[in-house]
Design a protein around this motif. Structure first.
Motif, PDB file in Angstrom:
ATOM      1  N   TRP A 271       0.829  -1.212   0.000  1.00  0.00           N
ATOM      2  CA  TRP A 271       0.000   0.000   0.000  1.00  0.00           C
ATOM      3  C   TRP A 271       0.861   1.258   0.000  1.00  0.00           C
ATOM      4  N   ALA A 272       1.993   1.227   0.703  1.00  0.00           N
ATOM      5  CA  ALA A 272       2.869   2.398   0.777  1.00  0.00           C
ATOM      6  C   ALA A 272       3.377   2.811  -0.603  1.00  0.00           C
ATOM      7  N   LEU A 273       3.487   1.859  -1.520  1.00  0.00           N
ATOM      8  CA  LEU A 273       3.948   2.156  -2.872  1.00  0.00           C
ATOM      9  C   LEU A 273       2.852   2.746  -3.745  1.00  0.00           C
ATOM     10  N   GLN A 274       1.622   2.790  -3.220  1.00  0.00           N
ATOM     11  CA  GLN A 274       0.471   3.340  -3.947  1.00  0.00           C
ATOM     12  C   GLN A 274       0.314   2.720  -5.336  1.00  0.00           C
ATOM     13  N   PRO A 275       0.234   1.390  -5.401  1.00  0.00           N
ATOM     14  CA  PRO A 275       0.087   0.752  -6.713  1.00  0.00           C
ATOM     15  C   PRO A 275      -1.317   0.942  -7.278  1.00  0.00           C
ATOM     16  N   GLN A 276      -1.400   0.924  -8.578  1.00  0.00           N
ATOM     17  CA  GLN A 276      -2.705   0.934  -9.243  1.00  0.00           C
ATOM     18  C   GLN A 276      -3.277  -0.476  -9.333  1.00  0.00           C
ATOM     19  N   VAL A 277      -2.395  -1.469  -9.364  1.00  0.00           N
ATOM     20  CA  VAL A 277      -2.806  -2.872  -9.462  1.00  0.00           C
ATOM     21  C   VAL A 277      -2.128  -3.660  -8.349  1.00  0.00           C
ATOM     22  N   LEU A 278      -2.916  -4.504  -7.677  1.00  0.00           N
ATOM     23  CA  LEU A 278      -2.380  -5.374  -6.640  1.00  0.00           C
ATOM     24  C   LEU A 278      -2.610  -6.817  -7.065  1.00  0.00           C
ATOM     25  N   LEU A 279      -1.530  -7.572  -7.188  1.00  0.00           N
ATOM     26  CA  LEU A 279      -1.577  -8.988  -7.539  1.00  0.00           C
ATOM     27  C   LEU A 279      -1.333  -9.798  -6.274  1.00  0.00           C
ATOM     28  N   LEU A 280      -2.153 -10.832  -6.050  1.00  0.00           N
ATOM     29  CA  LEU A 280      -2.038 -11.616  -4.823  1.00  0.00           C
ATOM     30  C   LEU A 280      -2.108 -13.107  -5.158  1.00  0.00           C
ATOM     31  N   ASP A 281      -1.142 -13.859  -4.651  1.00  0.00           N
ATOM     32  CA  ASP A 281      -1.083 -15.299  -4.904  1.00  0.00           C
ATOM     33  C   ASP A 281      -1.404 -16.041  -3.613  1.00  0.00           C
ATOM     34  N   GLU A 282      -2.640 -16.498  -3.480  1.00  0.00           N
ATOM     35  CA  GLU A 282      -3.102 -17.229  -2.288  1.00  0.00           C
ATOM     36  C   GLU A 282      -2.698 -16.489  -1.001  1.00  0.00           C
ATOM     37  N   PRO A 283      -3.129 -15.244  -0.835  1.00  0.00           N
ATOM     38  CA  PRO A 283      -2.611 -14.430   0.276  1.00  0.00           C
ATOM     39  C   PRO A 283      -3.078 -14.869   1.656  1.00  0.00           C
ATOM     40  N   THR A 284      -4.101 -15.719   1.747  1.00  0.00           N
ATOM     41  CA  THR A 284      -4.596 -16.134   3.065  1.00  0.00           C
ATOM     42  C   THR A 284      -4.542 -17.645   3.255  1.00  0.00           C
ATOM     43  N   ALA A 285      -3.895 -18.364   2.355  1.00  0.00           N
ATOM     44  CA  ALA A 285      -3.959 -19.835   2.373  1.00  0.00           C
ATOM     45  C   ALA A 285      -3.383 -20.439   3.642  1.00  0.00           C
ATOM     46  N   SER A 286      -2.360 -19.823   4.224  1.00  0.00           N
ATOM     47  CA  SER A 286      -1.698 -20.416   5.387  1.00  0.00           C
ATOM     48  C   SER A 286      -2.106 -19.762   6.701  1.00  0.00           C
ATOM     49  N   LEU A 287      -3.192 -18.989   6.687  1.00  0.00           N
ATOM     50  CA  LEU A 287      -3.596 -18.233   7.874  1.00  0.00           C
ATOM     51  C   LEU A 287      -4.769 -18.885   8.583  1.00  0.00           C
ATOM     52  N   ASP A 288      -4.883 -18.615   9.897  1.00  0.00           N
ATOM     53  CA  ASP A 288      -6.041 -19.101  10.646  1.00  0.00           C
ATOM     54  C   ASP A 288      -7.266 -18.258  10.296  1.00  0.00           C
ATOM     55  N   PRO A 289      -8.479 -18.709  10.654  1.00  0.00           N
ATOM     56  CA  PRO A 289      -9.699 -18.002  10.236  1.00  0.00           C
ATOM     57  C   PRO A 289      -9.730 -16.526  10.637  1.00  0.00           C
TER      58      PRO A 289
END
Length: 240
Positions: free
Chosen positions: A144-162
């Motif tokens: 977010w600090a880089l202020q991107p126009q596009v955010l790409l995410l590869d399974e960003p929550t796969a290893s997290l608890d609920p």
């Protein structure tokens, strides 16, 4: 008609010797426009991660055409973020500094980004000592600090608890909302997450795009069963 932020024309990505090459992506043609929330779904090895890496410039296309916008500001989050053995604040500031921001200003902007993700109280902690969910939020602050126009995410929550998944999902939703919303392209095995976050769903199988539909049609419309049977069986959990 809006100009696409990404345009692929029969783009392919092959790995290995040409005579024995593995086709990770095969003749993918699609466009993604500003403001879209695009989910990539499919079984393991279908090409989701390869497509994200192609869009982010981490992989070249072997054939076809990919037309990235050289002025496009974009960032990518991975399933497990790589954090330096530094403070949380320094991890966020480092990305800004590498882009040319003075270190003092980068540190100030990093604090604003950490406030955005609810981690400002942990700014001086060693980033590698945080929980998995907290580390992913640090990575999101860094993006977010880089202020991107596009955010790409590869399974960003796969290893997290609920609980951590809900926190990260809420941040992703916030980043894609409002007048300065980021365009999202994310891979996920969590179909509930896809329903909550996506406006469009792309289904891949063996490196090919077999369905590309608005999220409502992908999950509830008769169009899926009639015209995209492979995607229909995937949604029903019956894909072999």
């Amino acid at each position: 008609m809006r100009q696409p932020v990404f345009a692929l024309h029969a783009a392919s990505v092959h790995f290995g010797h040409p005579a024995r090459a593995v086709r990770a992506l095969s003749e993918v043609s699609l466009q993604i426009h500003a403001g879209e929330r695009v989910a990539l779904v499919g079984a393991n090895g279908c090409g989701k991660s390869t497509l994200l890496r192609l869009l982010h410039g981490l992989l070249p296309s072997t054939a076809g055409r990919f037309e990235p916008d050289p002025a496009l500001r974009q960032a990518m989050l991975f399933q497990k973020p790589h954090l330096m053995r530094l403070s949380v604040q320094a991890n966020v500031a480092l990305g800004l500094w590498l882009q040319g921001t003075a270190w003092g200003q980068a540190k100030a902007l990093a604090l604003a980004a950490l406030a955005k993700v609810g981690l400002i109280d942990l700014a001086q902690r060693n980033a590698r000592q945080l929980s998995g969910g907290q580390q992913q939020r640090v990575a999101m602050a860094r993006a977010w600090a880089l202020q991107p126009q596009v955010l790409l995410l590869d399974e960003p929550t796969a290893s997290l608890d609920p609980h951590a998944k809900r926190e990260v999902e809420a941040l992703i939703d916030a980043f894609a909302s409002g007048p300065e919303a980021m365009t999202l392209v994310f891979a996920s095995h969590n179909l509930g997450q896809v329903k909550r976050l996506a406006s469009r769903v792309i289904y891949l199988e063996h490196g090919r795009v077999l369905a590309d539909l608005p999220v409502e049609d992908f999950f509830s419309g008769p169009l899926l069963q009639q015209q995209y049977p492979a995607a229909h069986f995937f949604v029903k959990g019956e894909l072999v």
